[in-house]
Motif scaffolding. Structure first.
Motif, PDB file in Angstrom:
ATOM      1  N   ARG A   4      31.161  54.749  36.206  1.00 35.73           N
ATOM      2  CA  ARG A   4      30.534  54.881  37.520  1.00 35.73           C
ATOM      3  C   ARG A   4      31.111  53.871  38.508  1.00 35.73           C
ATOM      4  O   ARG A   4      31.212  54.128  39.707  1.00 35.73           O
ATOM      5  CB  ARG A   4      29.025  54.686  37.363  1.00 35.73           C
ATOM      6  N   ASN A   5      31.529  52.723  38.025  1.00 32.65           N
ATOM      7  CA  ASN A   5      32.075  51.669  38.882  1.00 32.65           C
ATOM      8  C   ASN A   5      33.600  51.683  38.962  1.00 32.65           C
ATOM      9  O   ASN A   5      34.187  50.825  39.617  1.00 32.65           O
ATOM     10  CB  ASN A   5      31.601  50.296  38.394  1.00 32.65           C
ATOM     11  N   LEU A   6      34.234  52.632  38.284  1.00 30.48           N
ATOM     12  CA  LEU A   6      35.690  52.675  38.259  1.00 30.48           C
ATOM     13  C   LEU A   6      36.317  52.840  39.647  1.00 30.48           C
ATOM     14  O   LEU A   6      37.290  52.142  39.957  1.00 30.48           O
ATOM     15  CB  LEU A   6      36.179  53.769  37.301  1.00 30.48           C
ATOM     16  N   PRO A   7      35.797  53.713  40.518  1.00 28.07           N
ATOM     17  CA  PRO A   7      36.400  53.816  41.858  1.00 28.07           C
ATOM     18  C   PRO A   7      36.356  52.488  42.620  1.00 28.07           C
ATOM     19  O   PRO A   7      37.333  52.102  43.261  1.00 28.07           O
ATOM     20  CB  PRO A   7      35.559  54.881  42.562  1.00 28.07           C
ATOM     21  N   GLN A   8      35.245  51.792  42.515  1.00 28.50           N
ATOM     22  CA  GLN A   8      35.122  50.493  43.186  1.00 28.50           C
ATOM     23  C   GLN A   8      36.121  49.492  42.611  1.00 28.50           C
ATOM     24  O   GLN A   8      36.778  48.757  43.351  1.00 28.50           O
ATOM     25  CB  GLN A   8      33.695  49.965  43.035  1.00 28.50           C
ATOM     26  N   LEU A   9      36.273  49.476  41.304  1.00 26.29           N
ATOM     27  CA  LEU A   9      37.225  48.565  40.668  1.00 26.29           C
ATOM     28  C   LEU A   9      38.654  48.872  41.113  1.00 26.29           C
ATOM     29  O   LEU A   9      39.425  47.962  41.422  1.00 26.29           O
ATOM     30  CB  LEU A   9      37.110  48.649  39.140  1.00 26.29           C
ATOM     31  N   CYS A  10      38.999  50.156  41.154  1.00 21.03           N
ATOM     32  CA  CYS A  10      40.350  50.541  41.589  1.00 21.03           C
ATOM     33  C   CYS A  10      40.609  50.100  43.027  1.00 21.03           C
ATOM     34  O   CYS A  10      41.697  49.582  43.337  1.00 21.03           O
ATOM     35  CB  CYS A  10      40.541  52.051  41.459  1.00 21.03           C
ATOM     36  N   LEU A  11      39.643  50.277  43.907  1.00 14.78           N
ATOM     37  CA  LEU A  11      39.803  49.835  45.296  1.00 14.78           C
ATOM     38  C   LEU A  11      39.938  48.319  45.374  1.00 14.78           C
ATOM     39  O   LEU A  11      40.793  47.796  46.096  1.00 14.78           O
ATOM     40  CB  LEU A  11      38.623  50.308  46.147  1.00 14.78           C
ATOM     41  N   ARG A  12      39.115  47.608  44.632  1.00 19.41           N
ATOM     42  CA  ARG A  12      39.186  46.142  44.635  1.00 19.41           C
ATOM     43  C   ARG A  12      40.538  45.652  44.149  1.00 19.41           C
ATOM     44  O   ARG A  12      41.147  44.770  44.767  1.00 19.41           O
ATOM     45  CB  ARG A  12      38.081  45.558  43.749  1.00 19.41           C
ATOM     46  N   LEU A  65      40.734  36.257  50.576  1.00 19.82           N
ATOM     47  CA  LEU A  65      40.087  37.574  50.530  1.00 19.82           C
ATOM     48  C   LEU A  65      40.401  38.283  49.220  1.00 19.82           C
ATOM     49  O   LEU A  65      39.526  38.929  48.626  1.00 19.82           O
ATOM     50  CB  LEU A  65      40.534  38.420  51.723  1.00 19.82           C
ATOM     51  N   ALA A  66      41.638  38.159  48.754  1.00 17.68           N
ATOM     52  CA  ALA A  66      42.011  38.765  47.475  1.00 17.68           C
ATOM     53  C   ALA A  66      41.191  38.173  46.333  1.00 17.68           C
ATOM     54  O   ALA A  66      40.709  38.902  45.459  1.00 17.68           O
ATOM     55  CB  ALA A  66      43.502  38.581  47.222  1.00 17.68           C
ATOM     56  N   LEU A  70      38.602  40.113  43.806  1.00 21.44           N
ATOM     57  CA  LEU A  70      38.696  40.045  42.352  1.00 21.44           C
ATOM     58  C   LEU A  70      37.419  39.495  41.726  1.00 21.44           C
ATOM     59  O   LEU A  70      37.024  39.916  40.636  1.00 21.44           O
ATOM     60  CB  LEU A  70      39.905  39.206  41.937  1.00 21.44           C
ATOM     61  N   TRP A  71      36.783  38.567  42.411  1.00 14.97           N
ATOM     62  CA  TRP A  71      35.528  37.996  41.932  1.00 14.97           C
ATOM     63  C   TRP A  71      34.459  39.082  41.864  1.00 14.97           C
ATOM     64  O   TRP A  71      33.656  39.127  40.934  1.00 14.97           O
ATOM     65  CB  TRP A  71      35.119  36.849  42.844  1.00 14.97           C
ATOM     66  N   GLY A  72      34.434  39.958  42.855  1.00 11.46           N
ATOM     67  CA  GLY A  72      33.545  41.116  42.816  1.00 11.46           C
ATOM     68  C   GLY A  72      32.122  40.886  43.278  1.00 11.46           C
ATOM     69  O   GLY A  72      31.278  41.773  43.133  1.00 11.46           O
ATOM     70  N   LEU A 111      37.146  50.240  53.916  1.00 11.81           N
ATOM     71  CA  LEU A 111      35.893  50.852  54.381  1.00 11.81           C
ATOM     72  C   LEU A 111      35.225  51.643  53.264  1.00 11.81           C
ATOM     73  O   LEU A 111      33.992  51.635  53.139  1.00 11.81           O
ATOM     74  CB  LEU A 111      36.159  51.753  55.586  1.00 11.81           C
ATOM     75  N   ALA A 112      36.018  52.342  52.462  1.00 11.92           N
ATOM     76  CA  ALA A 112      35.460  53.082  51.323  1.00 11.92           C
ATOM     77  C   ALA A 112      34.794  52.123  50.343  1.00 11.92           C
ATOM     78  O   ALA A 112      33.717  52.409  49.811  1.00 11.92           O
ATOM     79  CB  ALA A 112      36.556  53.888  50.634  1.00 11.92           C
ATOM     80  N   LEU A 113      35.417  50.972  50.109  1.00 12.21           N
ATOM     81  CA  LEU A 113      34.818  49.963  49.245  1.00 12.21           C
ATOM     82  C   LEU A 113      33.499  49.479  49.829  1.00 12.21           C
ATOM     83  O   LEU A 113      32.519  49.291  49.100  1.00 12.21           O
ATOM     84  CB  LEU A 113      35.788  48.792  49.048  1.00 12.21           C
ATOM     85  N   PHE A 114      33.448  49.315  51.128  1.00  9.81           N
ATOM     86  CA  PHE A 114      32.197  48.927  51.786  1.00  9.81           C
ATOM     87  C   PHE A 114      31.105  49.955  51.505  1.00  9.81           C
ATOM     88  O   PHE A 114      29.981  49.601  51.148  1.00  9.81           O
ATOM     89  CB  PHE A 114      32.415  48.773  53.297  1.00  9.81           C
ATOM     90  N   VAL A 115      31.425  51.229  51.667  1.00  8.70           N
ATOM     91  CA  VAL A 115      30.436  52.290  51.444  1.00  8.70           C
ATOM     92  C   VAL A 115      29.953  52.268  49.992  1.00  8.70           C
ATOM     93  O   VAL A 115      28.747  52.361  49.733  1.00  8.70           O
ATOM     94  CB  VAL A 115      31.021  53.672  51.825  1.00  8.70           C
ATOM     95  N   LEU A 116      30.878  52.147  49.060  1.00 14.51           N
ATOM     96  CA  LEU A 116      30.492  52.108  47.636  1.00 14.51           C
ATOM     97  C   LEU A 116      29.634  50.879  47.338  1.00 14.51           C
ATOM     98  O   LEU A 116      28.639  50.981  46.593  1.00 14.51           O
ATOM     99  CB  LEU A 116      31.735  52.108  46.754  1.00 14.51           C
TER     100      LEU A 116
END
Length: 121
Positions: A4-12, A65-66, A70-72, A111-116
């Motif tokens: 479920r969190n894979l898209p967020q991880l990929c964006l990060r 920021l990077a 990574l910290w998440g 922005l997609a990461l923000f939404v997620l």
């Protein structure tokens, strides 16, 4: 972390890699990057700063920021900060769109990461 969190991880990871690479490369080869330090942006700074100094400062911001990506943690805030940073790069370098078109995609990824991240709260 589940699927479920894979898209967020990929964006990060993708955004963090891009920011870290740009920061590292600017430190290693500043002459390759100095042309992207906009004189319009420099004129907004209320104190005297050279393009080289600003490039190094912006590289430190990118690395920070990077690291936060990574910290998440605090991803709503971090993703907005990354979005604003990328939007600034785009805005102040519109004349270089042949190169910066990738930054537009990165901006929308942030922005997609923000939404997620917002949905997860």
């Amino acid at each position: 972390m589940g699927l479920r969190n894979l898209p967020q991880l990929c964006l990060r990871l993708g955004l963090a890699f891009t920011l870290l690479y740009a920061a590292w490369s600017a430190f290693q080869n500043p002459l390759n990057w100095i042309g992207f330090v906009s004189s319009d942006f420099i004129s907004l700074i209320p104190f005297q700063v050279s393009p080289q100094e600003l490039l190094m400062a912006l590289s430190i911001v990118q690395a920070g920021l990077a690291a936060l990506l990574l910290w998440g943690k605090q991803l709503v805030f971090v993703s907005l900060a990354v979005s604003a940073f990328l939007l600034g790069i785009i805005w102040f370098n519109l004349g270089a769109m042949d190169i910066l078109f990738r930054d537009v995609g990165l901006f929308f990824s942030a922005l997609a990461l923000f939404v997620l991240a917002k949905k997860q709260k």
